[in-house]
Design an enzyme around this catalytic site. Structure first.
Site, PDB file in Angstrom:
ATOM      1  N   GLU A 121      23.510  11.447  13.963  1.00 55.36           N
ATOM      2  CA  GLU A 121      22.781  11.434  12.705  1.00 55.36           C
ATOM      3  C   GLU A 121      23.675  10.967  11.553  1.00 55.36           C
ATOM      4  O   GLU A 121      23.318  10.076  10.781  1.00 55.36           O
ATOM      5  CB  GLU A 121      22.276  12.856  12.432  1.00 55.36           C
ATOM      6  CG  GLU A 121      21.690  13.068  11.067  1.00 55.36           C
ATOM      7  CD  GLU A 121      20.327  12.443  10.964  1.00 55.36           C
ATOM      8  OE1 GLU A 121      19.411  12.894  11.642  1.00 55.36           O
ATOM      9  OE2 GLU A 121      20.205  11.482  10.195  1.00 55.36           O
TER      10      GLU A 121
ATOM     11  N   ASP B 278      23.213   7.433   9.341  1.00 51.67           N
ATOM     12  CA  ASP B 278      22.961   7.441   7.902  1.00 51.67           C
ATOM     13  C   ASP B 278      23.976   6.587   7.153  1.00 51.67           C
ATOM     14  O   ASP B 278      23.624   5.758   6.327  1.00 51.67           O
ATOM     15  CB  ASP B 278      23.049   8.871   7.341  1.00 51.67           C
ATOM     16  CG  ASP B 278      21.893   9.748   7.804  1.00 51.67           C
ATOM     17  OD1 ASP B 278      21.070   9.275   8.603  1.00 51.67           O
ATOM     18  OD2 ASP B 278      21.837  10.906   7.370  1.00 51.67           O
TER      19      ASP B 278
ATOM     20  N   SER C 174      15.124   9.256  10.132  1.00 52.60           N
ATOM     21  CA  SER C 174      16.503   9.362   9.657  1.00 52.60           C
ATOM     22  C   SER C 174      17.114   7.978   9.504  1.00 52.60           C
ATOM     23  O   SER C 174      18.093   7.814   8.794  1.00 52.60           O
ATOM     24  CB  SER C 174      17.356  10.111  10.664  1.00 52.60           C
ATOM     25  OG  SER C 174      16.785  11.327  10.983  1.00 52.60           O
TER      26      SER C 174
END
Ligand SMILES: *[C@@H]1O[C@H](CO)[C@@H](O)[C@H](O)[C@H]1NC(C)=O
Ligand SMILES: *[C@@H]1O[C@H](CO)[C@@H](O)[C@H](O)[C@H]1NC(C)=O
Ligand SMILES: *[C@@H]1O[C@H](CO)[C@@H](O)[C@H](O)[C@H]1NC(C)=O
Ligand SMILES: *[C@@H]1O[C@H](CO)[C@@H](O)[C@H](O)[C@H]1NC(C)=O
Ligand SMILES: CC(=O)N[C@H]1CO[C@H](CO)[C@@H](O)[C@@H]1O
Length: 560
Positions: free
Chosen positions: A267, A271, A472
């Site tokens: 994650e 990002d 995400s």
């Protein structure tokens, strides 16, 4: 106080309907099934609790935010400094006095505050905490090697103090699982895989090599929770593999908080790698919060940082969310006020809309409803949904990614800026809407916009990994593009975009690619058969207004 009813996990108790001298605080106490209780904590163990003090002028804050975010208002872009926000919302002297006195009378003196003086973070032993908050019982819980301390029972606070607090943090909320990033290989019939890379995104959203940041004081940030870390070496490798021919940075300028050790998280890597690909050459910060104490809540910790730093990046993207029904209304209302405090300073907050479509909540036998997610459902953030390429082997037009989170809040009223857009949708698709019992048409509807969320390449622990998907991914992609718009605005001496939604909805879809095909997930039952809402022309609760056509969006957002 009759809170003991809710000792059973999963039991929900609305205690605010009682008037007692002692008031219970947590109207919801739900210990997620994936956390296992290990046992009581040692009475001498140190905890860190966060006290959210009642603020002043919250209505004025909301009204002012409306003015400064409305492009048709004379106040547009007249943002407040952190000092000005502090003088607006700072709790009253009485509130401070009562709360401090209460803490001191329990020997609690080790407290930190923030610049807006509306939070206190105090360290105390478990024994003292249990006396301070009658009813609370602190236990240790574990999940996948993570350990934390939470109370297994609701707590109460004397009425005299209760009226000066919104909530106490560090007792009940467990970290959510995180948006489950899908890693699945879709059927590749021709054996050709077109994964999403920065070059694909920049092509699709019409960014040229010249569309990179150049302004001195522009900056953007991602916030990480849940033990997620990025590795600088992964970012550098990602940029060397996929950075193409546009000017970009390969390093983060500032890490706020302590990066934990260990392996990089997928994650966090996603990002940071993607906000720096669309928001290329823009100074980028990472907020990271492993939690110093097992009682600390990383998301809350990040909110406190926003109230304690006068110099912040202009755009923040966050891929974090929880079911609305797992949080207390008092908590969500207060966090929503914190979002207003950021917006009024000219800061844009972007949240992922979630990866379960409309979601599903089982209310009883054969009785289901959709399940909105917070903070995606906050009226004061910009929520980003997800799309896929219609033809996965070509950079063609986009359709709904069936996981794209969206729907209607059960907590927040529909804000004025979106009323006509949502009414338009409800009218257009009236015949094809899910039964009304599944959602609440009077609530804040989301997402606001979308971007590709399917089949990304990410470098993690030095290895390029394909097939990473989720909102995400789309959120930092949109965040980076808003940073580029801010860049031009700063160069022209204009204020930053701040809270974008009022302006975004006034564009009525202009400068965005309208996603009109496909539906997202809902409840797997007879009534809706796995389907939530469907995309439609103009705004919809699956992909919002659509995906950014960067040059057109820049032109539309560059005036005033
Ligand atoms: C807020 O910042 C000040 C220094 O500017 C610091 O003393 C204080 O401890 C910080 N508050 C928190 C909660 O970390
Ligand atoms: C990258 O940004 C810096 C300012 O941070 C600027 O001086 C430089 O010209 C930018 N590079 C390009 C290619 O625009
Ligand atoms: C629907 O949303 C409104 C606020 O938007 C709220 O007051 C109401 O309680 C919600 N209804 C349900 C059934 O959750
Ligand atoms: C990018 O530009 C092309 C050509 O004008 C257009 O067809 C496409 O829709 C644009 N992309 C988006 C996301 O709007
Ligand atoms: C948010 C941000 O990037 N602020 C920077 C603006 O410029 C000053 C002076 O160079 C820096 O100190 C800030 O960090």
């Amino acid at each position: 106080c009759n809170c003991s009813n809710s000792l059973k996990p999963g039991c929900v108790l609305n205690i605010f309907s009682y008037i007692y001298i002692m008031k219970c605080f947590s109207s919801f106490l739900r210990i997620p099934e994936d956390w296992t209780r290990v046992g009581r904590v040692d009475p001498a163990e140190e905890l860190e609790l966060t006290f959210a003090l009642k603020q002043q002028n919250v209505n004025l804050l909301e009204e002012t935010l409306r003015w400064v975010s409305d492009p048709d208002s004379a106040q547009y872009g007249k943002y407040l400094t952190l000092e000005e926000v502090a003088s607006l919302v700072r709790p009253s002297e009485l509130t401070h006095k009562v709360v401090r006195h209460w803490l001191h009378s329990h020997g609690i003196t080790n407290c930190l505050t923030v610049r807006t003086e509306d939070f206190l973070q105090c360290t105390m032993t478990a024994e003292v905490a249990e006396k301070l908050l009658p009813g609370s019982r602190f236990n240790r819980y574990i999940r996948d090697g993570q350990s934390l301390v939470r109370s297994s029972a609701p707590y109460s606070v004397h009425d005299d103090v209760h009226q000066h607090l919104d909530f106490v943090g560090g007792l009940h909320r467990f970290p959510p699982k995180g948006q489950d990033l899908r890693k699945e290989q879709k059927s590749s019939k021709e054996g050709i895989h077109l994964g999403v890379t920065p070059v694909i995104l920049r092509t699709r959203y019409n960014l040229t090599a010249a569309d990179v940041g150049t302004a001195q004081n522009n900056s953007q940030a991602v916030a990480q929770f849940l033990e997620q870390y990025y590795h600088p070496a992964d970012l550098a490798e990602f940029m060397s593999l996929f950075g193409g021919s546009f000017q970009h940075l390969s390093q983060v300028d500032r890490v706020v908080g302590t990066q934990g050790g260990g392996k990089a998280g997928i994650e966090a890597s996603l990002d940071i790698e993607y906000i720096m690909s669309t928001g290329a050459n823009v100074s980028t910060w990472v907020f990271t919060n492993p939690g110093r104490h097992e009682s600390q809540e990383p998301f809350l910790q990040w909110m406190l940082l926003l109230s304690n730093m006068s110099d912040l990046p202009w755009v923040h993207t966050i891929s974090y969310g929880d079911d609305e029904d797992s949080l207390s209304t008092a908590y969500m209302m207060r966090i929503n006020t914190e979002f207003m405090k950021a917006g009024i300073r000219g800061i844009s907050l972007l949240f992922a809309s979630g990866d379960s479509g409309a979601g599903c909540r089982h209310l009883g036998k054969e009785q289901n409803s959709f399940r909105p997610s917070f903070p995606a459902s906050s009226p004061y953030v910009t929520t980003v949904g997800g799309t896929s390429f219609k033809n996965p082997y070509k950079v063609t037009y986009e359709v709904t990614d069936y996981i794209s989170g969206g729907g209607f809040s059960n907590v927040f009223k529909m804000p004025d800026y979106q009323v006509s857009a949502v009414e338009g949708y409800l009218k257009t698709v009236a015949a094809k809407l899910p039964p009304q019992s599944y959602y609440n048409v009077s609530g804040r509807a989301y997402p606001d916009m979308a971007a590709l969320s399917d089949n990304y390449w990410v470098v993690i622990n030095r290895v390029p990994v394909p097939w990473v998907s989720g909102t995400s991914a789309s959120t930092p992609v949109v965040g980076g593009m808003l940073s580029l718009v801010n860049d031009h605005r700063l160069l022209k001496g204009l204020p930053t975009l701040g809270f974008l939604n009022p302006r975004l909805y006034k564009l009525k879809g202009q400068a965005l690619f309208d996603v009109t095909e496909g539906c997202h997930l809902g409840c797997l039952d007879e009534q809706v058969q796995g389907q939530g809402f469907c995309a439609a022309p103009s705004w919809d609760p699956v992909t919002g207004w659509g995906t950014p056509n960067y040059p057109a969006l820049l032109a539309a957002l560059l005036s005033e």
